[in-house]
Design an enzyme around this catalytic site. Sequence first.
Site, PDB file in Angstrom:
ATOM      1  N   ARG A  98       0.824  -1.209   0.000  1.00 49.13           N
ATOM      2  CA  ARG A  98       0.000   0.000   0.000  1.00 49.13           C
ATOM      3  C   ARG A  98       0.866   1.269   0.000  1.00 49.13           C
ATOM      4  O   ARG A  98       0.591   2.230  -0.729  1.00 49.13           O
ATOM      5  CB  ARG A  98      -0.916  -0.017   1.238  1.00 49.13           C
ATOM      6  CG  ARG A  98      -1.900   1.125   1.329  1.00 49.13           C
ATOM      7  CD  ARG A  98      -3.026   1.041   0.319  1.00 49.13           C
ATOM      8  NE  ARG A  98      -2.778   1.793  -0.893  1.00 49.13           N
ATOM      9  CZ  ARG A  98      -3.087   1.380  -2.106  1.00 49.13           C
ATOM     10  NH1 ARG A  98      -3.656   0.209  -2.287  1.00 49.13           N
ATOM     11  NH2 ARG A  98      -2.812   2.124  -3.150  1.00 49.13           N
ATOM     12  N   ASP A 150      -0.987  38.254 -13.224  1.00 53.08           N
ATOM     13  CA  ASP A 150      -1.927  37.513 -12.392  1.00 53.08           C
ATOM     14  C   ASP A 150      -3.336  37.565 -12.958  1.00 53.08           C
ATOM     15  O   ASP A 150      -3.964  38.625 -12.994  1.00 53.08           O
ATOM     16  CB  ASP A 150      -1.909  38.098 -10.974  1.00 53.08           C
ATOM     17  CG  ASP A 150      -2.744  37.248 -10.022  1.00 53.08           C
ATOM     18  OD1 ASP A 150      -2.788  36.023 -10.191  1.00 53.08           O
ATOM     19  OD2 ASP A 150      -3.367  37.854  -9.112  1.00 53.08           O
ATOM     20  N   LYS A 186       2.720  25.091  -4.465  1.00 52.32           N
ATOM     21  CA  LYS A 186       1.506  24.482  -3.892  1.00 52.32           C
ATOM     22  C   LYS A 186       1.636  22.960  -3.879  1.00 52.32           C
ATOM     23  O   LYS A 186       0.843  22.242  -4.493  1.00 52.32           O
ATOM     24  CB  LYS A 186       0.280  24.942  -4.681  1.00 52.32           C
ATOM     25  CG  LYS A 186       0.082  26.453  -4.614  1.00 52.32           C
ATOM     26  CD  LYS A 186      -1.111  26.951  -5.413  1.00 52.32           C
ATOM     27  CE  LYS A 186      -1.214  28.475  -5.306  1.00 52.32           C
ATOM     28  NZ  LYS A 186      -2.326  29.035  -6.099  1.00 52.32           N
ATOM     29  N   LYS A 202       5.052  39.940  -4.166  1.00 50.11           N
ATOM     30  CA  LYS A 202       3.614  39.978  -4.388  1.00 50.11           C
ATOM     31  C   LYS A 202       3.038  41.295  -3.869  1.00 50.11           C
ATOM     32  O   LYS A 202       3.767  42.142  -3.353  1.00 50.11           O
ATOM     33  CB  LYS A 202       2.968  38.776  -3.713  1.00 50.11           C
ATOM     34  CG  LYS A 202       3.558  37.455  -4.216  1.00 50.11           C
ATOM     35  CD  LYS A 202       2.686  36.274  -3.896  1.00 50.11           C
ATOM     36  CE  LYS A 202       3.328  35.026  -4.512  1.00 50.11           C
ATOM     37  NZ  LYS A 202       2.535  33.822  -4.243  1.00 50.11           N
ATOM     38  N   GLU A 250       4.827  40.210  -9.074  1.00 49.76           N
ATOM     39  CA  GLU A 250       3.471  39.914  -9.537  1.00 49.76           C
ATOM     40  C   GLU A 250       2.747  41.229  -9.815  1.00 49.76           C
ATOM     41  O   GLU A 250       2.771  42.139  -8.983  1.00 49.76           O
ATOM     42  CB  GLU A 250       2.733  39.119  -8.447  1.00 49.76           C
ATOM     43  CG  GLU A 250       1.286  38.825  -8.745  1.00 49.76           C
ATOM     44  CD  GLU A 250       0.609  38.042  -7.615  1.00 49.76           C
ATOM     45  OE1 GLU A 250       1.177  37.022  -7.176  1.00 49.76           O
ATOM     46  OE2 GLU A 250      -0.454  38.480  -7.142  1.00 49.76           O
TER      47      GLU A 250
END
Lengths: 281, 281, 281, 281, 281, 281
Positions: free
Chosen positions: C98, C217, C134, C166, C196
């Site tokens: 597993r 963005d 992320k 940012k 950004e």
Amino acid sequence: MFSIGQLDRIIDQALAEDANGGDLTSEATVDAGTLARAVAVARQDLVVCGGPVFARVFERVDRDVGIRLAAPEGARAKNGDELFVIEGRARALLVGERTALNFAQRLSGIATLAAAFVQAIPPGSKAVIVDTRKTTPGLRALERYAVRTGGAKNHRNDLTSAVFIKDNHIVAAGGIERAVARARAYAPHTSRIEIEVQTLDELDIALRAGADVVLLDNFDVDTLSIAVALARGRAVLEASGGVTLDKVEAIANTGVDVISVGALTHSAPAADIGLDLELLS
Amino acid sequence: MFSIGQLDRIIDQALAEDANGGDLTSEATVDAGTLARAVAVARQDLVVCGGPVFARVFERVDRDVGIRLAAPEGARAKNGDELFVIEGRARALLVGERTALNFAQRLSGIATLAAAFVQAIPPGSKAVIVDTRKTTPGLRALERYAVRTGGAKNHRNDLTSAVFIKDNHIVAAGGIERAVARARAYAPHTSRIEIEVQTLDELDIALRAGADVVLLDNFDVDTLSIAVALARGRAVLEASGGVTLDKVEAIANTGVDVISVGALTHSAPAADIGLDLELLS
Amino acid sequence: MFSIGQLDRIIDQALAEDANGGDLTSEATVDAGTLARAVAVARQDLVVCGGPVFARVFERVDRDVGIRLAAPEGARAKNGDELFVIEGRARALLVGERTALNFAQRLSGIATLAAAFVQAIPPGSKAVIVDTRKTTPGLRALERYAVRTGGAKNHRNDLTSAVFIKDNHIVAAGGIERAVARARAYAPHTSRIEIEVQTLDELDIALRAGADVVLLDNFDVDTLSIAVALARGRAVLEASGGVTLDKVEAIANTGVDVISVGALTHSAPAADIGLDLELLS
Amino acid sequence: MFSIGQLDRIIDQALAEDANGGDLTSEATVDAGTLARAVAVARQDLVVCGGPVFARVFERVDRDVGIRLAAPEGARAKNGDELFVIEGRARALLVGERTALNFAQRLSGIATLAAAFVQAIPPGSKAVIVDTRKTTPGLRALERYAVRTGGAKNHRNDLTSAVFIKDNHIVAAGGIERAVARARAYAPHTSRIEIEVQTLDELDIALRAGADVVLLDNFDVDTLSIAVALARGRAVLEASGGVTLDKVEAIANTGVDVISVGALTHSAPAADIGLDLELLS
Amino acid sequence: MFSIGQLDRIIDQALAEDANGGDLTSEATVDAGTLARAVAVARQDLVVCGGPVFARVFERVDRDVGIRLAAPEGARAKNGDELFVIEGRARALLVGERTALNFAQRLSGIATLAAAFVQAIPPGSKAVIVDTRKTTPGLRALERYAVRTGGAKNHRNDLTSAVFIKDNHIVAAGGIERAVARARAYAPHTSRIEIEVQTLDELDIALRAGADVVLLDNFDVDTLSIAVALARGRAVLEASGGVTLDKVEAIANTGVDVISVGALTHSAPAADIGLDLELLS
Amino acid sequence: MFSIGQLDRIIDQALAEDANGGDLTSEATVDAGTLARAVAVARQDLVVCGGPVFARVFERVDRDVGIRLAAPEGARAKNGDELFVIEGRARALLVGERTALNFAQRLSGIATLAAAFVQAIPPGSKAVIVDTRKTTPGLRALERYAVRTGGAKNHRNDLTSAVFIKDNHIVAAGGIERAVARARAYAPHTSRIEIEVQTLDELDIALRAGADVVLLDNFDVDTLSIAVALARGRAVLEASGGVTLDKVEAIANTGVDVISVGALTHSAPAADIGLDLELLS
């Protein structure tokens, strides 16, 4: 500065080397309830660094301590100046003493040496002093911080932060052009590409290949000047190799952008800091 | 020498600082199948130390490496001598290069400095050079090993290895006699009791209190000689404080048993070792 | 690819979640000496990724296993293809099953999704697909590797790899110019500076401030095209925000250099891989 | 919920992936003393999960933060709802932002998907949705918690929690009867015994062998109904294999007790959560 | 007593063995908001040890607990006495219960047994009871503390604390004299040298070789008396081997200095301590 | 048996307690090249347990060792029997000796005690002996293995393996029926539900509530017999509380299914095992 887990891991390992079995001497000679004040004192002129680490050592021995950082990070302290003050159980202060000082002396030593290099840059020069990856295993983040605290700058943090092509990479890639091209294709678009060169000819090729930064390895001062003229700002130029304090001014005057100094971290002598302990009860 | 878990923990943390994200440059410029030979070469005269650690770094990057330690631990190498040879995938050698050198340069630096102090002991003197607990946080076991490799000896390992009573302990315990007595009652029967004194009077009290070892803190050479005469072998005498290479002979000639030198571990400059890498395919 | 300590730490933690108390079922139903062959089989079309991790899981359960990676990393496998083959004690194969599949399914899932995005780039476009930070906590290095295995590229590795300014940084710094200038002064000379922007006006300011990379963005396709025209190659342009497979072609056709896709790592569905186990004795 | 050491270990590793070298951008552009408020905001409808983990990330960056969990765990949030509020040093909030969101988005994604499956169970059905051991390596405890937060239930936690006999175990043991008998003899008296079957005949044998739970592997809806009739409550019946949202109602209506869904943890898309940061000073 | 990192590492691992998946029973049957008071009560006469460890277990489950150590470390408690009181969330108390008791029962068991041995020393004897290195793997520091709490003393902490020469070392070194001489030359000047002997002849040689401590291995009482007479205080004498409570008085009366008892740590039965839990809300 | 990472973590921590600074005695008295054979010998009759752990200790000190486990796990050894044989560098054998024996003595002690309890079960009784969660912190997996090696069985592994409702849970839940119902609703469908009762009345309620297992707490033998008659096989019955060797037969004869014995792990005396070391060169 540092996340808690990162700092505690380093400190806890250091304490484990010294105090995992306790402290025979303090347990034998100091009553458990005795309180004390410990004052870290500069025993030489130095640039202060590592106060928060020093203090955290005692917090990891015993949560019940009071802390005052009398000298801010980066301050220039004179021989005899009080740096950090810790109050708490005398046993806890004695258990943490050596470990805390080992951190503070090393970090202040690096900051002090870094500051000396920075001061050697002549007025009007744009050159900056940077460290290298020649750091003590396990202490890179702390030592890079000490370098910054001394007023110098950091080179890339690790092998993933930027591309840095050396002679063996060049051979393996099949020449400077191909090495730079392969790096550009592979590396994140956020990374610059630095390449090390041994000669002015190689510098020329590197510039035309589009390197962002060129390390001039062990160039003498005259050749550095020629390199600066050759590059005409097309790349950041980094002088490296055997840079000692007495050579910094001349190197800076060639017009290079960056001077990297491995000794900042691999050979900085410890700054002399003592701990004066006064019993309170 | 070191157990596997102990060594790997230190090495893995060092590699994590440098290579956890991989190695942009090698991945970009070197094909995965390329093989190479890396040779660590002395770039100065030095006492060799850290070969097994150096080699283990590469084994932790990639199990598929061949290792030959050309220079045994403790050997005196000349500038240019080959020290250690590693063969394997070029990428693995390049990933491990900086970390492996950081270990070897530090440990050889300490061994080289320790050897210099040992050599400064005049013939016929029984004095031995020892280190202190002023080691790099996280690297105590390795650095103590480097001290021994250089021919010097170790002081106590940690706070549990032996009793070492300093001024604050004396104050807290209520005097030298009481401090020694409390220590004798508390400490394991396998531990000696060392006490630090600042004056000949204190030495006298310490000897009568039955201390096994007395540290003479910052005594000048003449006072050290008087101390030796006073002690008449009743305790091991340790000279400590600001011991530099040029003072060792005079200190040893006073007849003290032990000379402790913090600089062995806190301020040894890194030995200069380079890595020559040759592609094999 | 990964150093041994790095990989084993991740695998050992995964095994600890599942098997620290042993495996009731295998211990009860399978004799200790029974041998078996386990074959990982693709249950869908997928891009193969994670074979070495899959294999290492079994080596951490029991050193006595034989491994054959039938499908190389990055290969396109069809539903039903054999991927990896492990032979050894049946109990060990069942204990690791597993955990090993959990790694392989996740990494192949990411590689497969990354490959789909890369394939959506139209011929002739220079745009590259990149991931973001992320990633799954604890698995960043593995997931970035899976992204590369799928043919896409990585964004910066961590907060120290490059500067990425940012909106909040801009406010705190007092505007785009000051933010870029402060970053240039602070960051290593090996780091690019990305910023950004939300509008074409901000893009204009960012370009004049000397940003190396500009993230656009949530720009729509038309505005992206204007941005490309405005920038005229003065900075790398990265399109970001809600990029789905069906939008990639249009975005790439605007001429942007980079298209970043968070979903590659935060929302890739697991690839379906099964384990066929055959007893050998 | 989670013990402190367990949670901190997971969080500290995640922070180490992103922030061990510090944060170039925040250090460069944000003054050390600047304070800020960060608000996590739902960017889609979702089931809230992971608030305590989200908050703890910031506490591990900097102890000096204030936390308010505006939305309780398990609540249904609308696009635009405020979820969690953190106040403290702006640098600390920016350092922790990505890591904290990576946790919250994943956990809320799982909870949201689990809730959707639970809602698909028709009124009057006793069937429950459960997860599997197909969890992200390193995050099992968190992901199982997210499944419960979404209203579903957990399957066995690990290989020691209960017996689960699959086809290979049956072959190795010499048939279903022997496998169940061996398991009953070996397993703790607190563990149920589950067995996987492929056919109604096997189900019949499993029931007569005394299995407590029978997993019906990839049975179609009609066969599931027959299985329920056949079992007459003698065992808990678990439907498994390729269960998607649109099939849940029909499966539940067959009368099975449990429906297990691997996708809950291995393929839940991240919930979209943003962080709005407002400087306070 | 113990540094925080050292204690938390041990406790967190113990909690991980029991509670990493949560606590099914408490989560199912106890509401999250329910508060409770847990009182550890002696179920036999015992010497109290481990209160701070017991308390810390609950702090590692949930920071929100109140702690009162009603019985100080080393106190003699009667069957029925309240020892430690913890208040907090009922779930947290139930999660920590078994782990906390496992620590307290073991440590109090050791302290109780150590106290019994100490009490068996007849008045007027100078003999002290000491432990050995036969401690539970992972718990040495805690168990040595329990020995001290019971009124006995510790032997050397680890292999680096002092020299202890056994028969195999003697053979390898080439006899007792050479073994002692090699040890004296190698060991830190702060370490005593202990040697194990089997006969009075060996004792004689060991004394003349200058051993600081001699372990008399399995000497009967008469031979111990002869050994004491032979040694005339030239070395510390340690009786060892099969020391049971009923033999202690006779052994002590021979005049030996130290009696070492492995059973203190390897075979002390757990002290019986129960936890009475009362719901508060 | 155990995964490599799990075992090495436990062993490495044990070695760190003893040998992190090296081994003064062996380094001083034994030449680095000396080889030896170490034979673990039973010094009492015992049930063998822990051979693979014993052997692994030496492999973690020095990879270069040869291992032969002369006595299989679970075998009954007589006083004087050879158990395990290790060959390798004499220093490595001496460094690992104490740690390896500490494991083997503890595990064989538990296995030996467990076997004695199992043997006390009269012929014809179906009762099984099981352990409890009263294990040594950090060693649960090893100790549960030792219990099985001695022929007894394990209780639930941890708080997530099964539900076990005690008096406080009953109070918090509002009675036995509600506690069982809440548990059934919450726990995985793979977990049985055990409940502790103090009286026959409670047993009756528990049976009607549908508990799978009932622990009869400190019931005398007569009451146990009534309980068995009352239960008529509707639940597994576990006798618990103060079970000593001399009571086992009578308890088993009452017809209970399970007899749990905390002393198996919390109070088993160490088995006496010595290490005979013979130098080979």
